[in-house]
Write a protein that holds these residues in place. Structure first.
Motif, PDB file in Angstrom:
ATOM      1  N   ILE A 112      -3.540   1.531   6.193  1.00  0.00           N
ATOM      2  CA  ILE A 112      -3.424   1.363   4.749  1.00  0.00           C
ATOM      3  C   ILE A 112      -2.526   2.480   4.274  1.00  0.00           C
ATOM      4  O   ILE A 112      -2.836   3.652   4.433  1.00  0.00           O
ATOM      5  CB  ILE A 112      -4.799   1.465   4.051  1.00  0.00           C
ATOM      6  CG1 ILE A 112      -5.788   0.480   4.644  1.00  0.00           C
ATOM      7  CG2 ILE A 112      -4.641   1.248   2.557  1.00  0.00           C
ATOM      8  CD1 ILE A 112      -5.435  -0.965   4.507  1.00  0.00           C
ATOM      9  N   PRO A 113      -1.372   2.101   3.694  1.00  0.00           N
ATOM     10  CA  PRO A 113      -0.430   3.145   3.229  1.00  0.00           C
ATOM     11  C   PRO A 113      -1.036   4.012   2.167  1.00  0.00           C
ATOM     12  O   PRO A 113      -1.888   3.601   1.436  1.00  0.00           O
ATOM     13  CB  PRO A 113       0.733   2.359   2.699  1.00  0.00           C
ATOM     14  CG  PRO A 113       0.518   0.925   3.045  1.00  0.00           C
ATOM     15  CD  PRO A 113      -0.882   0.774   3.477  1.00  0.00           C
TER      16      PRO A 113
ATOM     17  N   ASN B  94       1.276  10.039  -5.328  1.00  0.00           N
ATOM     18  CA  ASN B  94       1.756   8.665  -5.313  1.00  0.00           C
ATOM     19  C   ASN B  94       0.606   7.700  -5.142  1.00  0.00           C
ATOM     20  O   ASN B  94      -0.500   8.095  -4.809  1.00  0.00           O
ATOM     21  CB  ASN B  94       2.792   8.474  -4.203  1.00  0.00           C
ATOM     22  CG  ASN B  94       2.213   8.710  -2.832  1.00  0.00           C
ATOM     23  OD1 ASN B  94       1.314   8.005  -2.394  1.00  0.00           O
ATOM     24  ND2 ASN B  94       2.713   9.729  -2.141  1.00  0.00           N
ATOM     25  N   THR B  95       0.903   6.450  -5.375  1.00  0.00           N
ATOM     26  CA  THR B  95      -0.056   5.395  -5.106  1.00  0.00           C
ATOM     27  C   THR B  95       0.685   4.154  -4.623  1.00  0.00           C
ATOM     28  O   THR B  95       1.761   3.836  -5.106  1.00  0.00           O
ATOM     29  CB  THR B  95      -0.940   5.077  -6.329  1.00  0.00           C
ATOM     30  OG1 THR B  95      -1.991   4.209  -5.941  1.00  0.00           O
ATOM     31  CG2 THR B  95      -0.149   4.457  -7.456  1.00  0.00           C
ATOM     32  N   THR B  96       0.101   3.514  -3.640  1.00  0.00           N
ATOM     33  CA  THR B  96       0.637   2.269  -3.115  1.00  0.00           C
ATOM     34  C   THR B  96       0.017   1.130  -3.911  1.00  0.00           C
ATOM     35  O   THR B  96      -1.157   1.183  -4.267  1.00  0.00           O
ATOM     36  CB  THR B  96       0.284   2.126  -1.621  1.00  0.00           C
ATOM     37  OG1 THR B  96       0.782   3.270  -0.925  1.00  0.00           O
ATOM     38  CG2 THR B  96       0.890   0.872  -1.029  1.00  0.00           C
ATOM     39  N   LEU B  97       0.816   0.112  -4.193  1.00  0.00           N
ATOM     40  CA  LEU B  97       0.320  -1.027  -4.947  1.00  0.00           C
ATOM     41  C   LEU B  97       1.054  -2.281  -4.529  1.00  0.00           C
ATOM     42  O   LEU B  97       2.133  -2.220  -3.940  1.00  0.00           O
ATOM     43  CB  LEU B  97       0.496  -0.803  -6.452  1.00  0.00           C
ATOM     44  CG  LEU B  97       1.937  -0.737  -6.949  1.00  0.00           C
ATOM     45  CD1 LEU B  97       2.076  -1.510  -8.252  1.00  0.00           C
ATOM     46  CD2 LEU B  97       2.344   0.713  -7.168  1.00  0.00           C
TER      47      LEU B  97
ATOM     48  N   SER C  32       4.588  -1.876  -2.820  1.00  0.00           N
ATOM     49  CA  SER C  32       5.449  -0.909  -3.501  1.00  0.00           C
ATOM     50  C   SER C  32       4.772   0.450  -3.572  1.00  0.00           C
ATOM     51  O   SER C  32       3.588   0.579  -3.283  1.00  0.00           O
ATOM     52  CB  SER C  32       5.751  -1.400  -4.918  1.00  0.00           C
ATOM     53  OG  SER C  32       6.346  -2.677  -4.882  1.00  0.00           O
ATOM     54  N   LEU C  33       5.548   1.440  -3.994  1.00  0.00           N
ATOM     55  CA  LEU C  33       5.048   2.800  -4.117  1.00  0.00           C
ATOM     56  C   LEU C  33       5.448   3.359  -5.471  1.00  0.00           C
ATOM     57  O   LEU C  33       6.609   3.275  -5.862  1.00  0.00           O
ATOM     58  CB  LEU C  33       5.623   3.682  -3.002  1.00  0.00           C
ATOM     59  CG  LEU C  33       5.120   5.121  -2.944  1.00  0.00           C
ATOM     60  CD1 LEU C  33       3.672   5.153  -2.463  1.00  0.00           C
ATOM     61  CD2 LEU C  33       5.994   5.962  -2.025  1.00  0.00           C
TER      62      LEU C  33
END
Length: 191
Positions: free
Chosen positions: A190-191, A82-85, A71-72
């Motif tokens: 890696i997004p 933003n951060t991807t998780l 998810s973002l």
């Protein structure tokens, strides 16, 4: 006896429900009350599914996590922040920074590993950026240019190797599975 069985069943159902829930506990560095964050659970549709408001420098969200989703989380005013998780069962810790690339995730196994991969990519990215800038100087010799190209190739190889090793140590969680599935397709990003 019947009361004990009913109590036991109630406790088991509560425990079962908790295993499929996620809870995001976040710190919002540099944000003001009322700033809005969006959570995008499906990266293919790119439609936000949850809205989160910052209050007193923090934010939180809970919900169901039947499956683990990449998810973002991003800022409404500036989606570049933003951060991807991995949205997965458990408590996910996030420090959302108002400075690009400075957010930190953790709390669950896949997110801890994802943060480690992000740290690896950032460290190697800085080194590669320095070499790339050196390669674009006007008075660079051909020999130095070739040397820099070889160093860049080696740094990229080392970075991928470290992320592969990290994925191998995390084969039992969503991070390791995600990386391994992308390695099988000859891609690693890696997004």
């Amino acid at each position: 006896m019947r009361k004990s069985i009913i109590l036991l069943l109630a406790l088991l159902s509560i425990t079962a429900c908790q295993r499929n829930t996620f809870h995001i506990e976040g710190i919002a560095e540099g944000f003001t009350d009322g700033d809005t964050l969006f959570l995008m659970k499906d990266l293919n549709t790119q439609i936000p599914t949850d809205t989160i408001l910052v209050k007193e420098g923090a934010f939180e969200l809970s919900g169901e996590a039947d499956t683990t989703l990449l998810s973002l989380l991003y800022v409404q005013k500036n989606p570049e922040l933003n951060t991807t998780l991995f949205l997965e069962p458990g408590t996910i810790d996030i420090v959302m920074s108002h400075e690009e690339g400075q957010s930190v995730i953790g709390g669950t196994p896949a997110n801890i590993a994802l943060q480690e991969a992000n740290d690896i990519a950032i460290t190697y990215g800085k080194k590669m950026e320095e070499l790339t800038q050196l390669a674009t100087t006007p008075d660079i010799t051909q020999a130095l240019g070739l040397n820099i190209a070889e160093q860049l190739k080696q740094l990229q190889s080392d970075m991928i190797k470290r992320i592969q090793e990290l994925a191998e140590r995390n084969r039992d969680n969503a991070f390791g599975q995600f990386i391994h599935s992308h390695l099988e397709n000859d891609t690693i990003s890696i997004p």
